[in-house]
Scaffold this motif. Structure first.
Motif, PDB file in Angstrom:
ATOM      1  N   PHE A   1       0.834  -1.207   0.000  1.00 39.67           N
ATOM      2  CA  PHE A   1       0.000   0.000   0.000  1.00 39.67           C
ATOM      3  C   PHE A   1       0.867   1.254   0.000  1.00 39.67           C
ATOM      4  O   PHE A   1       0.648   2.188  -0.779  1.00 39.67           O
ATOM      5  CB  PHE A   1      -0.919   0.003   1.222  1.00 39.67           C
ATOM      6  N   LEU A   2       1.888   1.283   0.866  1.00 40.18           N
ATOM      7  CA  LEU A   2       2.761   2.450   0.958  1.00 40.18           C
ATOM      8  C   LEU A   2       3.599   2.591  -0.308  1.00 40.18           C
ATOM      9  O   LEU A   2       3.907   3.703  -0.746  1.00 40.18           O
ATOM     10  CB  LEU A   2       3.662   2.324   2.191  1.00 40.18           C
TER      11      LEU A   2
ATOM     12  N   ARG B   1       1.626   4.478  -2.832  1.00 42.66           N
ATOM     13  CA  ARG B   1       1.528   5.890  -2.448  1.00 42.66           C
ATOM     14  C   ARG B   1       2.839   6.626  -2.726  1.00 42.66           C
ATOM     15  O   ARG B   1       2.847   7.726  -3.299  1.00 42.66           O
ATOM     16  CB  ARG B   1       1.176   5.985  -0.970  1.00 42.66           C
TER      17      ARG B   1
ATOM     18  N   GLU C   1       4.104   9.815  -5.256  1.00 43.19           N
ATOM     19  CA  GLU C   1       4.819  10.985  -4.762  1.00 43.19           C
ATOM     20  C   GLU C   1       6.145  11.170  -5.497  1.00 43.19           C
ATOM     21  O   GLU C   1       6.530  12.300  -5.819  1.00 43.19           O
ATOM     22  CB  GLU C   1       5.037  10.862  -3.256  1.00 43.19           C
TER      23      GLU C   1
END
Length: 330
Positions: free
Chosen positions: A168-169, A172, A176
């Motif tokens: 999940f990270l 993300r 970014e």
């Protein structure tokens, strides 16, 4: 400021072992460029040569038009973010970010001011006084990026930057990273073994295998027109099928199934369903046939529901000739 990077016939040897073999490609200024391949293919070795931590055995590396031969990491307009991040655990977040500026002799007040600005850029404005051990994995990743940006490199080099993060990270942070690269307009050179990561981030991708470059292309070209068997199999989503013209690649989602036999040839193949996997919006079928040990077909969920397939069913896989891409032999 940013710069292009050009490699010309770069070969890197360690004794009798050749890790990189005659690598040549150009990275355009301001581009997000990925070097993709399995473990041991030479991609990190190549990144370290661009950074100056390794000197090529043969060939040249130019950054911004300048030959980098004999220039170490501190003499190059690059910054390298290591896979393990290499942050200093006993220093504060701000001191980690400002470390390169300290080495360059910048006064403490000025370097900490710049560190604060960079921490705002990477969305860590209130973390300056924390220890590295107090941060999450994603926060540590941001600190490493801020520290690299502090020395104002023209080229940012990233070695498997997201591999230690949870799925999940990772998604993300991927978004970014792309956002920072676009806003800064900086050249990013990114090494990864993740096909998904390279395809999502890069403007251009080099695929490596056993020290050699297999293909250098935009992500959509790699996926739609792989040049070799290795690229077709490694990128995924393709079947490699024998034909009268030699091996060809056919996308799994372009392959259709029929219960009625069709004339055998370059666009049809008799097969047996071995496995059925529900994947949400599509169903993945694994099939076997006499000329091909195993291949896959992706069917939309609605299509599968209308005509369900079961292991053991006989099928005829077929595709349009326009969806067949000839390949170089492995």
């Amino acid at each position: 400021m940013t710069a292009d990077v050009e490699l010309n016939n770069v070969t890197i040897r360690f004794g009798a072992f050749t890790a990189v073999k005659s690598a040549s490609f150009k990275i355009k200024s301001g581009e997000f460029f990925s070097i993709l391949g399995p473990s041991g293919c030479g991609k990190t070795t190549l990144l370290r040569a661009i950074s100056g931590f390794l000197e090529p055995s043969e060939g040249t590396i130019r950054i911004g038009g300048q030959d980098m031969s004999g220039k170490g990491p501190n003499q190059r307009p690059t910054a390298l973010i290591f896979q393990n991040l290499a942050l200093f655990p006993l220093m504060s977040v701000a001191d980690n970010v400002a470390y390169g500026l300290r080495v360059r002799g910048m006064a403490k007040e000025e370097r900490l001011k710049q560190a604060d600005e960079l921490l705002k850029l990477v969305a860590l404005p209130d973390q300056a006084h924390k220890r590295i051990s107090e941060l999450s994995g994603g926060q540590k990743q941001r600190v490493a990026i801020a520290r690299a940006l502090a020395v104002e490199p023209k080229v940012l080099l990233l070695d498997e930057p997201l591999s230690a993060l949870d799925p999940f990270l990772r998604i993300r942070m991927r978004a970014e990273l792309k956002g920072w690269q676009k806003s800064l307009g900086m050249t990013f050179v990114h090494v990864t073994h993740s096909q998904e990561e390279a395809m999502a981030l890069a403007d251009q991708v080099v695929v490596m295998s056993q020290g050699r470059i297999e293909q250098d292309a935009a992500p959509h070209v790699l996926f739609n027109a792989p040049r070799s068997e290795f690229v077709a199999r490694f990128i995924g989503g393709h079947n490699v099928i024998p034909s009268s013209r030699g091996p060809v690649a056919v996308r799994a989602d372009k392959t259709r199934l029929s219960r009625q036999p069709l004339p055998a040839g370059d666009t049809a193949l008799a097969a047996t369903v071995r496995g059925v996997e529900y994947q949400g919006i599509y169903v993945l079928l694994t099939l076997v046939s006499e000329p091909v040990a195993e291949f896959t077909v992706m069917l939309p969920e609605a299509q599968f529901d209308a005509e369900p397939w079961q292991p053991g069913d006989s099928a005829c896989a077929h595709w349009d000739s326009a969806d067949v891409h000839p390949l170089a032999a492995a």
